[in-house]
Design an enzyme around this catalytic site. Structure first.
Site, PDB file in Angstrom:
ATOM      1  N   THR A 174       0.874  -1.182   0.000  1.00 55.08           N
ATOM      2  CA  THR A 174       0.000   0.000   0.000  1.00 55.08           C
ATOM      3  C   THR A 174       0.901   1.218   0.000  1.00 55.08           C
ATOM      4  O   THR A 174       1.606   1.460   0.983  1.00 55.08           O
ATOM      5  CB  THR A 174      -0.883   0.029   1.269  1.00 55.08           C
ATOM      6  OG1 THR A 174      -1.637  -1.168   1.323  1.00 55.08           O
ATOM      7  CG2 THR A 174      -1.827   1.231   1.247  1.00 55.08           C
ATOM      8  N   LYS A 230      -8.013   1.632  -2.785  1.00 57.14           N
ATOM      9  CA  LYS A 230      -7.659   1.134  -1.443  1.00 57.14           C
ATOM     10  C   LYS A 230      -7.697   2.271  -0.410  1.00 57.14           C
ATOM     11  O   LYS A 230      -8.270   2.127   0.670  1.00 57.14           O
ATOM     12  CB  LYS A 230      -6.266   0.496  -1.516  1.00 57.14           C
ATOM     13  CG  LYS A 230      -5.513   0.376  -0.222  1.00 57.14           C
ATOM     14  CD  LYS A 230      -5.710  -0.943   0.462  1.00 57.14           C
ATOM     15  CE  LYS A 230      -5.018  -0.934   1.815  1.00 57.14           C
ATOM     16  NZ  LYS A 230      -5.335  -2.051   2.642  1.00 57.14           N
TER      17      LYS A 230
HETATM   18  P1  NAD Z   1       6.181  -5.706   7.235  1.00 43.12           P
HETATM   19  O1  NAD Z   1       6.933  -4.529   7.755  1.00 43.12           O
HETATM   20  O2  NAD Z   1       5.787  -6.797   8.155  1.00 43.12           O
HETATM   21  O3  NAD Z   1       7.024  -6.369   6.034  1.00 43.12           O
HETATM   22  C1  NAD Z   1       7.761  -5.659   5.089  1.00 43.12           C
HETATM   23  C2  NAD Z   1       8.987  -6.489   4.725  1.00 43.12           C
HETATM   24  O4  NAD Z   1       9.702  -5.807   3.697  1.00 43.12           O
HETATM   25  C3  NAD Z   1       9.959  -6.685   5.894  1.00 43.12           C
HETATM   26  O5  NAD Z   1      10.219  -8.068   6.072  1.00 43.12           O
HETATM   27  C4  NAD Z   1      11.206  -5.923   5.460  1.00 43.12           C
HETATM   28  O6  NAD Z   1      12.427  -6.504   5.917  1.00 43.12           O
HETATM   29  C5  NAD Z   1      11.092  -6.000   3.954  1.00 43.12           C
HETATM   30  N1  NAD Z   1      11.851  -4.974   3.244  1.00 43.12           N
HETATM   31  C6  NAD Z   1      11.923  -3.648   3.504  1.00 43.12           C
HETATM   32  N2  NAD Z   1      12.728  -3.054   2.614  1.00 43.12           N
HETATM   33  C7  NAD Z   1      13.188  -4.017   1.782  1.00 43.12           C
HETATM   34  C8  NAD Z   1      14.061  -4.018   0.664  1.00 43.12           C
HETATM   35  N3  NAD Z   1      14.646  -2.897   0.245  1.00 43.12           N
HETATM   36  N4  NAD Z   1      14.303  -5.194   0.049  1.00 43.12           N
HETATM   37  C9  NAD Z   1      13.727  -6.343   0.481  1.00 43.12           C
HETATM   38  N5  NAD Z   1      12.891  -6.404   1.539  1.00 43.12           N
HETATM   39  C10 NAD Z   1      12.632  -5.254   2.184  1.00 43.12           C
HETATM   40  O7  NAD Z   1       4.911  -5.094   6.490  1.00 43.12           O
HETATM   41  P2  NAD Z   1       3.531  -5.865   6.140  1.00 43.12           P
HETATM   42  O8  NAD Z   1       2.606  -5.780   7.302  1.00 43.12           O
HETATM   43  O9  NAD Z   1       3.858  -7.182   5.515  1.00 43.12           O
HETATM   44  O10 NAD Z   1       2.921  -4.860   5.040  1.00 43.12           O
HETATM   45  C11 NAD Z   1       3.432  -4.803   3.726  1.00 43.12           C
HETATM   46  C12 NAD Z   1       2.541  -3.855   2.934  1.00 43.12           C
HETATM   47  O11 NAD Z   1       1.189  -4.331   2.940  1.00 43.12           O
HETATM   48  C13 NAD Z   1       2.486  -2.432   3.517  1.00 43.12           C
HETATM   49  O12 NAD Z   1       2.473  -1.513   2.479  1.00 43.12           O
HETATM   50  C14 NAD Z   1       1.188  -2.426   4.297  1.00 43.12           C
HETATM   51  O13 NAD Z   1       0.626  -1.121   4.399  1.00 43.12           O
HETATM   52  C15 NAD Z   1       0.316  -3.336   3.447  1.00 43.12           C
HETATM   53  N6  NAD Z   1      -0.791  -3.996   4.171  1.00 43.12           N
HETATM   54  C16 NAD Z   1      -0.551  -4.573   5.390  1.00 43.12           C
HETATM   55  C17 NAD Z   1      -1.612  -5.192   6.054  1.00 43.12           C
HETATM   56  C18 NAD Z   1      -1.401  -5.845   7.408  1.00 43.12           C
HETATM   57  O14 NAD Z   1      -2.410  -6.193   8.066  1.00 43.12           O
HETATM   58  N7  NAD Z   1      -0.158  -6.070   7.858  1.00 43.12           N
HETATM   59  C19 NAD Z   1      -2.889  -5.214   5.479  1.00 43.12           C
HETATM   60  C20 NAD Z   1      -3.094  -4.647   4.217  1.00 43.12           C
HETATM   61  C21 NAD Z   1      -2.011  -4.028   3.577  1.00 43.12           C
END
Ligand code: NAD
Length: 299
Positions: A94, A169
């Site tokens: 997102t 979204k």
């Molecule tokens: P998170 O922080 O748990 O995971 C993100 C991952 O990306 C981490 O493991 C991090 O190490 C990795 N990362 C960061 N920079 C990187 C790079 N340069 N190269 C490789 N890996 C890298 O986040 P999440 O909860 O999984 O959310 C991910 C996306 O989904 C966000 O944009 C969030 O807004 C969206 N989202 C999350 C939820 C939820 O309930 N968690 C729901 C809907 C949407």
């Protein structure tokens, strides 16, 4: 079965990776966090040493990263120089609508098809492969991606052109935040006036106040057993993520000259709520902030 690369194996990316493996795809994974990468490898993905190795022979490149800056960095430092001919880039993070459009522009310049495909459904949806995908991009790219997205989700909606998935979204989440604050105010007022939560729920859920925040995600415990209000406001959908999405909606409103006064107010209220250290609580917990405490208070 397809060769798929997934970059970003956090709370969402890892279970999505598991579902791709379950569906029989050949998955190469990468995350800058070695622990997350190990988790994916233990589930059966090939752990790539870097982005270039992750994408080099993939037909689909999925990114699931925190914010737009990360997506642009990953695209510019590995994906766009190394993707296989004919590959489709699908960003499920997102992110800011303008940054999403920039990612599409860079992909098109490099000769790759691309989609924005943010999700709703949270970590449970990611685990159970019941996510909703809101997709922006060309018909050709959407048709190519749909079978893969169905392995991770239940509802796949083609919202429009590049960036329009992100737009849908943040509009959805802005309204969910506004209506949650409204529901919290109505239950707080009802408590002050001596209406029981159950009676007010029975009335509102079947009257003109009926909405998802009341009917399905009620912020007071009791009427909707599965709602986080029955579980100490464990998410669910965290206040931190809702506050992030409200910020994205405000930034999009500013750049498109849209007037969203209630969205702006909701953003301030969620930021104030979060400043009390509540980022990890479900966003429906804002009722405690509005009410001024956990329990009904004397006027
Ligand atoms: P998170 O922080 O748990 O995971 C993100 C991952 O990306 C981490 O493991 C991090 O190490 C990795 N990362 C960061 N920079 C990187 C790079 N340069 N190269 C490789 N890996 C890298 O986040 P999440 O909860 O999984 O959310 C991910 C996306 O989904 C966000 O944009 C969030 O807004 C969206 N989202 C999350 C939820 C939820 O309930 N968690 C729901 C809907 C949407």
């Amino acid at each position: 079965m397809a060769k798929i690369s997934i970059i970003g194996l956090g709370q969402m990316g890892l279970p999505m990776c598991r579902n791709l493996l379950k569906a029989g795809h050949d998955v190469k994974a990468f995350d800058i966090n070695p622990e997350s990468l190990l988790n994916a490898a233990n589930d059966g993905a090939v752990a790539a040493e870097g982005i270039a190795q992750a994408v080099v022979d993939a037909k689909f490149v999925i990114t699931m990263l925190p914010i737009g800056r990360h997506v642009l960095e990953v695209y510019q430092n590995g994906v766009l120089d190394n993707f296989a001919p004919g590959a489709l880039l699908i960003d499920c993070s997102t992110i800011d609508v303008n940054e999403s459009r920039e990612a599409h522009r860079l992909a098109a310049k490099a000769g790759a098809l691309s989609l924005d495909a943010p999700v709703s459904g949270g970590t449970i949806g990611a685990e159970q492969a019941t996510l909703t995908f809101m997709v922006g991009g060309s018909d050709e790219a959407f048709t190519m991606a749909e079978p893969i997205l169905k392995d991770m989700g239940k509802k796949i909606v083609h919202c429009g052109e590049a960036g329009v998935g992100q737009a849908a979204k943040i509009c959805n989440n802005m309204l969910a935040a506004i209506s949650m604050i409204g529901a919290a105010e109505a239950f707080t007022l009802g408590e002050r006036l001596g209406v029981s939560n159950q009676v007010l729920f029975d009335v509102m859920s079947t009257s003109s106040a009926s909405c998802w925040s009341v009917n399905n995600y009620c912020p007071v415990p009791g009427p909707v057993p599965a709602a986080p209000s029955n579980n100490g406001f464990q998410p669910g959908f965290s206040t931190a993520l809702m506050t992030k999405d409200l910020g994205l909606a405000q930034s999009a409103a500013l750049s498109s000259n849209a007037s969203t006064p209630l969205g702006a107010e909701a953003t301030h209220l969620y930021r104030l709520f979060m400043s009390q250290g509540t980022g990890e609580l479900d966003f429906s917990g804002i009722i405690e902030f509005i009410r001024g405490g956990k329990e009904k208070r004397d006027p």
